[in-house]
Design a protein around this motif. Structure first.
Motif, PDB file in Angstrom:
ATOM      1  N   SER A 340     -21.070 -36.255  98.871  1.00 26.62           N
ATOM      2  CA  SER A 340     -21.516 -37.383  98.058  1.00 26.62           C
ATOM      3  C   SER A 340     -20.488 -37.663  96.992  1.00 26.62           C
ATOM      4  O   SER A 340     -19.627 -36.831  96.696  1.00 26.62           O
ATOM      5  CB  SER A 340     -22.860 -37.082  97.409  1.00 26.62           C
ATOM      6  OG  SER A 340     -22.657 -36.481  96.154  1.00 26.62           O
ATOM      7  N   GLY A 341     -20.606 -38.814  96.406  1.00 30.43           N
ATOM      8  CA  GLY A 341     -19.667 -39.215  95.377  1.00 30.43           C
ATOM      9  C   GLY A 341     -19.672 -38.280  94.186  1.00 30.43           C
ATOM     10  O   GLY A 341     -18.690 -38.188  93.451  1.00 30.43           O
ATOM     11  N   SER A 342     -20.787 -37.567  93.988  1.00 28.07           N
ATOM     12  CA  SER A 342     -20.890 -36.733  92.795  1.00 28.07           C
ATOM     13  C   SER A 342     -20.206 -35.372  92.952  1.00 28.07           C
ATOM     14  O   SER A 342     -20.113 -34.617  91.990  1.00 28.07           O
ATOM     15  CB  SER A 342     -22.361 -36.517  92.458  1.00 28.07           C
ATOM     16  OG  SER A 342     -22.956 -35.697  93.427  1.00 28.07           O
ATOM     17  N   LEU A 343     -19.762 -35.052  94.151  1.00 25.87           N
ATOM     18  CA  LEU A 343     -19.047 -33.784  94.326  1.00 25.87           C
ATOM     19  C   LEU A 343     -17.748 -33.805  93.535  1.00 25.87           C
ATOM     20  O   LEU A 343     -17.110 -34.848  93.395  1.00 25.87           O
ATOM     21  CB  LEU A 343     -18.715 -33.558  95.805  1.00 25.87           C
ATOM     22  CG  LEU A 343     -19.843 -33.117  96.740  1.00 25.87           C
ATOM     23  CD1 LEU A 343     -19.284 -32.868  98.123  1.00 25.87           C
ATOM     24  CD2 LEU A 343     -20.538 -31.873  96.219  1.00 25.87           C
ATOM     25  N   LYS A 344     -17.362 -32.627  93.030  1.00 27.83           N
ATOM     26  CA  LYS A 344     -16.076 -32.550  92.335  1.00 27.83           C
ATOM     27  C   LYS A 344     -14.960 -32.729  93.361  1.00 27.83           C
ATOM     28  O   LYS A 344     -15.130 -32.430  94.546  1.00 27.83           O
ATOM     29  CB  LYS A 344     -15.936 -31.183  91.666  1.00 27.83           C
ATOM     30  CG  LYS A 344     -16.988 -30.942  90.603  1.00 27.83           C
ATOM     31  CD  LYS A 344     -16.483 -29.914  89.592  1.00 27.83           C
ATOM     32  CE  LYS A 344     -17.571 -29.568  88.615  1.00 27.83           C
ATOM     33  NZ  LYS A 344     -18.655 -28.761  89.238  1.00 27.83           N
ATOM     34  N   LEU A 504     -38.731 -36.075  83.154  1.00 25.85           N
ATOM     35  CA  LEU A 504     -38.337 -37.482  83.098  1.00 25.85           C
ATOM     36  C   LEU A 504     -37.090 -37.701  83.949  1.00 25.85           C
ATOM     37  O   LEU A 504     -36.078 -37.029  83.744  1.00 25.85           O
ATOM     38  CB  LEU A 504     -38.048 -37.865  81.640  1.00 25.85           C
ATOM     39  CG  LEU A 504     -37.432 -39.244  81.392  1.00 25.85           C
ATOM     40  CD1 LEU A 504     -38.390 -40.358  81.787  1.00 25.85           C
ATOM     41  CD2 LEU A 504     -37.031 -39.401  79.931  1.00 25.85           C
ATOM     42  N   VAL A 505     -37.165 -38.604  84.907  1.00 22.23           N
ATOM     43  CA  VAL A 505     -35.933 -39.001  85.607  1.00 22.23           C
ATOM     44  C   VAL A 505     -35.746 -40.498  85.497  1.00 22.23           C
ATOM     45  O   VAL A 505     -36.687 -41.267  85.572  1.00 22.23           O
ATOM     46  CB  VAL A 505     -35.897 -38.662  87.122  1.00 22.23           C
ATOM     47  CG1 VAL A 505     -35.662 -37.226  87.372  1.00 22.23           C
ATOM     48  CG2 VAL A 505     -37.107 -39.175  87.845  1.00 22.23           C
ATOM     49  N   HIS A 506     -34.519 -40.879  85.303  1.00 17.90           N
ATOM     50  CA  HIS A 506     -34.200 -42.302  85.278  1.00 17.90           C
ATOM     51  C   HIS A 506     -32.759 -42.494  85.723  1.00 17.90           C
ATOM     52  O   HIS A 506     -31.991 -41.527  85.837  1.00 17.90           O
ATOM     53  CB  HIS A 506     -34.437 -42.891  83.896  1.00 17.90           C
ATOM     54  CG  HIS A 506     -33.696 -42.192  82.807  1.00 17.90           C
ATOM     55  ND1 HIS A 506     -32.346 -42.359  82.620  1.00 17.90           N
ATOM     56  CD2 HIS A 506     -34.117 -41.312  81.876  1.00 17.90           C
ATOM     57  CE1 HIS A 506     -31.969 -41.624  81.590  1.00 17.90           C
ATOM     58  NE2 HIS A 506     -33.022 -40.964  81.124  1.00 17.90           N
ATOM     59  N   GLY A 507     -32.406 -43.721  85.950  1.00 13.09           N
ATOM     60  CA  GLY A 507     -31.116 -44.035  86.545  1.00 13.09           C
ATOM     61  C   GLY A 507     -29.912 -43.632  85.710  1.00 13.09           C
ATOM     62  O   GLY A 507     -28.813 -43.480  86.217  1.00 13.09           O
ATOM     63  N   ARG A 508     -30.113 -43.442  84.409  1.00 13.91           N
ATOM     64  CA  ARG A 508     -28.979 -43.146  83.542  1.00 13.91           C
ATOM     65  C   ARG A 508     -28.594 -41.674  83.549  1.00 13.91           C
ATOM     66  O   ARG A 508     -27.581 -41.289  82.986  1.00 13.91           O
ATOM     67  CB  ARG A 508     -29.300 -43.555  82.100  1.00 13.91           C
ATOM     68  CG  ARG A 508     -29.463 -45.031  81.918  1.00 13.91           C
ATOM     69  CD  ARG A 508     -28.099 -45.714  81.935  1.00 13.91           C
ATOM     70  NE  ARG A 508     -28.246 -47.147  81.965  1.00 13.91           N
ATOM     71  CZ  ARG A 508     -28.391 -47.886  80.880  1.00 13.91           C
ATOM     72  NH1 ARG A 508     -28.390 -47.321  79.700  1.00 13.91           N
ATOM     73  NH2 ARG A 508     -28.547 -49.186  80.983  1.00 13.91           N
ATOM     74  N   LEU A 509     -29.462 -40.833  84.112  1.00 16.71           N
ATOM     75  CA  LEU A 509     -29.144 -39.404  84.126  1.00 16.71           C
ATOM     76  C   LEU A 509     -28.004 -39.126  85.082  1.00 16.71           C
ATOM     77  O   LEU A 509     -27.787 -39.854  86.047  1.00 16.71           O
ATOM     78  CB  LEU A 509     -30.370 -38.599  84.588  1.00 16.71           C
ATOM     79  CG  LEU A 509     -31.553 -38.507  83.633  1.00 16.71           C
ATOM     80  CD1 LEU A 509     -32.639 -37.641  84.263  1.00 16.71           C
ATOM     81  CD2 LEU A 509     -31.137 -37.916  82.297  1.00 16.71           C
ATOM     82  N   THR A 511     -26.276 -37.168  88.119  1.00 16.32           N
ATOM     83  CA  THR A 511     -26.866 -36.749  89.380  1.00 16.32           C
ATOM     84  C   THR A 511     -27.393 -35.321  89.325  1.00 16.32           C
ATOM     85  O   THR A 511     -28.492 -35.032  89.789  1.00 16.32           O
ATOM     86  CB  THR A 511     -25.820 -36.849  90.493  1.00 16.32           C
ATOM     87  OG1 THR A 511     -25.222 -38.116  90.395  1.00 16.32           O
ATOM     88  CG2 THR A 511     -26.465 -36.689  91.838  1.00 16.32           C
ATOM     89  N   THR A 512     -26.599 -34.448  88.739  1.00 19.65           N
ATOM     90  CA  THR A 512     -27.022 -33.045  88.695  1.00 19.65           C
ATOM     91  C   THR A 512     -28.303 -32.897  87.895  1.00 19.65           C
ATOM     92  O   THR A 512     -29.188 -32.123  88.246  1.00 19.65           O
ATOM     93  CB  THR A 512     -25.926 -32.176  88.053  1.00 19.65           C
ATOM     94  OG1 THR A 512     -25.469 -32.816  86.873  1.00 19.65           O
ATOM     95  CG2 THR A 512     -24.762 -31.971  89.002  1.00 19.65           C
ATOM     96  N   GLU A 513     -28.419 -33.678  86.818  1.00 16.63           N
ATOM     97  CA  GLU A 513     -29.636 -33.611  86.006  1.00 16.63           C
ATOM     98  C   GLU A 513     -30.838 -34.110  86.798  1.00 16.63           C
ATOM     99  O   GLU A 513     -31.901 -33.500  86.796  1.00 16.63           O
ATOM    100  CB  GLU A 513     -29.467 -34.458  84.738  1.00 16.63           C
ATOM    101  CG  GLU A 513     -28.397 -33.930  83.798  1.00 16.63           C
ATOM    102  CD  GLU A 513     -28.064 -34.916  82.675  1.00 16.63           C
ATOM    103  OE1 GLU A 513     -27.862 -34.469  81.545  1.00 16.63           O
ATOM    104  OE2 GLU A 513     -28.001 -36.140  82.941  1.00 16.63           O
ATOM    105  N   LYS A 514     -30.623 -35.210  87.500  1.00 17.79           N
ATOM    106  CA  LYS A 514     -31.698 -35.772  88.323  1.00 17.79           C
ATOM    107  C   LYS A 514     -32.163 -34.752  89.351  1.00 17.79           C
ATOM    108  O   LYS A 514     -33.351 -34.498  89.511  1.00 17.79           O
ATOM    109  CB  LYS A 514     -31.173 -37.004  89.080  1.00 17.79           C
ATOM    110  CG  LYS A 514     -31.477 -38.327  88.421  1.00 17.79           C
ATOM    111  CD  LYS A 514     -31.096 -39.470  89.347  1.00 17.79           C
ATOM    112  CE  LYS A 514     -29.853 -40.147  88.862  1.00 17.79           C
ATOM    113  NZ  LYS A 514     -29.353 -41.237  89.686  1.00 17.79           N
ATOM    114  N   THR A 515     -31.167 -34.193  90.033  1.00 19.30           N
ATOM    115  CA  THR A 515     -31.486 -33.257  91.103  1.00 19.30           C
ATOM    116  C   THR A 515     -32.265 -32.067  90.570  1.00 19.30           C
ATOM    117  O   THR A 515     -33.227 -31.613  91.180  1.00 19.30           O
ATOM    118  CB  THR A 515     -30.179 -32.768  91.751  1.00 19.30           C
ATOM    119  OG1 THR A 515     -29.351 -33.900  91.950  1.00 19.30           O
ATOM    120  CG2 THR A 515     -30.440 -32.110  93.075  1.00 19.30           C
TER     121      THR A 515
END
Ligand code: ADP
Ligand code: MG
Length: 675
Positions: A340-344, A504-509, A511-515
């Motif tokens: 995914s795009g969030s991978l380092k 709380l999850v929202h779009g501004r978090l 990815t790692t926080e969301k997950t």
């Protein structure tokens, strides 16, 4: 016809105006049919001109007075042999005295109204001074859609000679015209631009419009059918289920497939066993069990020694697929990798070679998978989850990956049949039309936000055993919309409902926080999840059985349906509480009524089509084709069926003509795939 407008005799400024409303070619002008007509072919006696009619009257000017009331206005009275009518103008030239000289003969057209004294008036009529010899036009006066600085008259003057002089091509043979009860295209165009009173009486404008609708649908079907034929030309890998993994996986499941799942799986097996590319859209309501179908399809690729991938529109969803798939397949020694795009960068650098060298058999991720730099060893099958979230270009970019990989597109937003036939005619369709057994129906409640505290108390009791989604539509304070702020709600609930754990999850978090939060929710470390609509698609937490949606009146119908589908996955009865705030507009009312009364996604999709129209459901980006201008998908299903038959026939017998004709309709733009 495909010629640019430069060839017509009009000043540069006019051409620019035409372009600004999308009129670039001669053919565009041909298709620029009037929105409506004004009947100036008759003159009514003033006494016969009833209130509410749009008519033309004629009389001599009896007076012309400037009235200084709240607003300045000019009142002109004209009379014929019997009666007087007042013409009212709020805008007029200083030269009005000569224009409306007493005794001068005037024709006025407009809607007849009655003023407060009970006198007949026309506000801002179209006027024209006449004499004994002034004739009446033969046909209705067309009113075109136009723009500032481009008058009806000048449009008419430009279009008329084109209609009269340019040869308008005919695509259909006379046999087809008879068979489908259609008139010639040139006749249709002529009727629409030069409608006579006689033709209007016999509804010829409708007959003419039918031909336009037909050709519009036909052109659309030609393009899609051409794409369909092209895709099925035979250069994909043949994949046949083998005993290696498929049976073992089916045996390991705690459930057996539903009849509907078995049926669509068979359809997919049939497709991928052929050397032609599969392009299948798998539709199934939320929770109908599409994921396992995707997994089984991918397994066949792996069994045959090929790679498969699944692409999802959000990180959360993709990751959920990844975890589930890995859990299911790792036991077989299948290597499932995550991209995914969030991978380092470093992590990506490790994954890329695995994909390239066939160490990874199944690749799961977001659209990062579709990027150019991702090279596959031998990709044979691609699954796209929630495909309506992807644009056509992204869909097409797959074409270059691997060896024309088979494509399975999945969608939980059911598309009404007309829409599917129309905009997805280049795809084959599979439908899962039943839910797995043992689901308890979801109870939907509509509750005024004033009773919010009662809902919170209800949750306090419920959340000891069940988990709760609390969905808010927006994250930022917005004074204008007065939308609840997810953060505020989170604080509010945390305070009132302590010691229950709230996330709380929202779009501004990140990815790692969301997950991380989603993980906690999945493991019931969090009982209440306050979320913006990021959880809309695909999230699967069976123990969550209460869904609260704030400001439900602001959400779209299919969005509400998707959200509601997050619950009702376990064995206890689920509740979906729709909080709304008055006042409700008509559309909001219609939506809430539809979601309250229906649970079947297909019915809801149909209601949505009626409420919003196809344009908003698809967006032209979705289809890659312009939306229909003449035809109407709620009404013209029969016409669409006919157009499809004719399109298939034309492509077989006269593909070149078909291609030329479609180009004409799209201002010369090529939509045919030929290579
Ligand atoms: P969707 O079609 O919305 O993607 P999922 O594939 O996420 O739905 O399936 C929803 C849930 O139903 C999952 O927990 C899945 O394991 C389960 N499921 C799928 N097929 C069946 C079945 N035939 N019987 C019982 N449960 C099933
Ligand atoms: Mg899903």
């Amino acid at each position: 016809m495909q010629q640019l407008l430069q060839s017509i005799n009009a000043p540069e400024k006019t051409l620019d105006k035409l372009k600004s409303i999308g009129l670039n070619t001669i053919w565009d002008l041909v298709l620029h049919v009037p929105l409506r007509y004004e009947d100036l072919t008759k003159v009514y006696a003033i006494q016969d001109a009833a209130v509410g009619m749009q008519v033309q009257v004629e009389g001599e000017v009896a007076s012309a007075d400037l009235i200084q009331g709240k607003t300045r206005q000019l009142q002109v009275k004209i009379s014929d042999s019997n009666q007087i009518i007042t013409l009212v103008f709020f805008h007029f030239y200083p030269t009005y005295k000569t224009q409306f000289q007493i005794g001068k003969k005037i024709r006025a057209f407009g809607e007849i109204k009655r003023d407060f004294r009970g006198n007949k008036t026309i506000i801002h009529p179209k006027i024209r001074s006449v004499n004994e010899t002034t004739g009446l036009p033969d046909s209705f006066t067309p009113i075109y859609s136009t723009t500032n600085g481009l008058t009806q008259n000048s449009l008419h003057k430009i279009i008329k000679p084109i209609i009269n002089n340019c040869p308008i091509p005919e695509l259909l043979s006379s046999e087809i015209l008879t068979q489908y009860n259609l008139i010639k295209f040139a006749d249709a165009i002529n009727i629409l631009h030069n409608l006579t009173a006689e033709q209007f009486k016999t509804n010829m404008h409708k007959t003419a419009l039918k031909r336009l609708k037909f050709d519009e649908l036909l052109v659309q079907q030609l393009i899609l059918r051409n794409a369909y034929i092209h895709k099925h030309r035979g250069n994909s890998i043949t994949l046949k289920p083998r005993a290696t993994y498929t049976k073992a996986l089916l045996d390991s499941l705690s459930f057996s497939l539903t009849k509907a799942q078995t049926k669509v799986l068979a359809e997919i097996y049939m497709d991928i066993a052929k050397p032609t590319q599969m392009n299948r859209l798998l539709q199934g309501d939320v929770g109908s069990g599409k994921t396992i179908i995707a997994t089984l399809a991918m397994l066949v690729a792996v069994e045959n020694g090929y790679q498969a991938c699944i692409v999802a529109p959000t990180e959360i969803l993709a990751e959920q697929h990844f975890i589930k798939t890995r859990n299911l397949l790792e036991a077989f020694g299948i290597n499932v990798v995550w991209l995914s795009g969030s991978l380092k960068t470093k992590e990506k650098q490790e994954v890329y070679p695995q994909i390239k060298d066939n160490k990874a058999q199944i690749i799961i991720g977001t659209h990062a998978v579709l990027q150019k730099k991702v090279e596959f060893y031998n990709l044979a099958l691609v699954v796209i989850d929630e495909q309506h979230r992807f644009g056509v270009e992204q869909r097409l970019s797959l074409q270059s990956k691997g060896i024309n990989p088979h494509q399975l597109m999945m969608s939980a937003t059911p598309i009404p049949r007309t829409l599917a036939m129309s905009y997805y005619a280049d795809l084959d369709l599979s439908i899962i039309d039943e839910l797995p057994p043992g689901r308890t129906p979801i109870k939907t409640l509509l509750i005024n936000n004033k009773r919010r505290h009662e809902v919170i108390e209800f949750i306090r009791k419920g959340a000891t055993t069940q988990q709760v989604y609390w969905v808010c539509p927006l994250i930022e304070e917005s004074n204008t919309l007065e939308l609840e702020n997810a953060v505020n709600t989170f604080n509010e609930l945390s305070e009132i409902l302590s010691p229950l754990k709230i996330g709380l999850v929202h779009g501004r978090l990140k990815t790692t926080e969301k997950t991380e939060i989603m993980h906690k929710f999945q493991q019931n470390q969090i009982q209440i999840l306050v979320a913006t609509t990021v959880i809309e698609v695909g999230v699967d937490v069976p123990n969550a059985s209460i869904m609260v949606i704030e400001h439900s009146e602001r959400m779209g119908l299919s969005q509400l349906h998707q959200l509601r589908g997050r619950v009702g996955r376990g064995h206890v009865e689920s509740q979906c509480i729709l909080l709304y705030q008055n006042p409700l507009g008509e559309v909001a009312k219609a939506r809430l009524k539809a979601i309250f009364e229906n649970t079947d996604g297909f019915k809801i999709a149909y209601e949505d089509l009626l409420i919003r129209g196809p344009g908003e459901i698809l967006g032209s980006r979705q289809s890659g084709l312009p939306l229909l201008r003449f035809a109407n998908l709620e009404e013209d299903l029969d016409l669409l069926n006919d157009a499809k038959t004719v399109a298939i026939d034309l492509l077989k017998n006269n593909p070149n003509l078909a291609q030329t004709y479609t180009k004409l309709w799209f201002s010369g733009k090529e939509h045919f795939i030929t290579a």
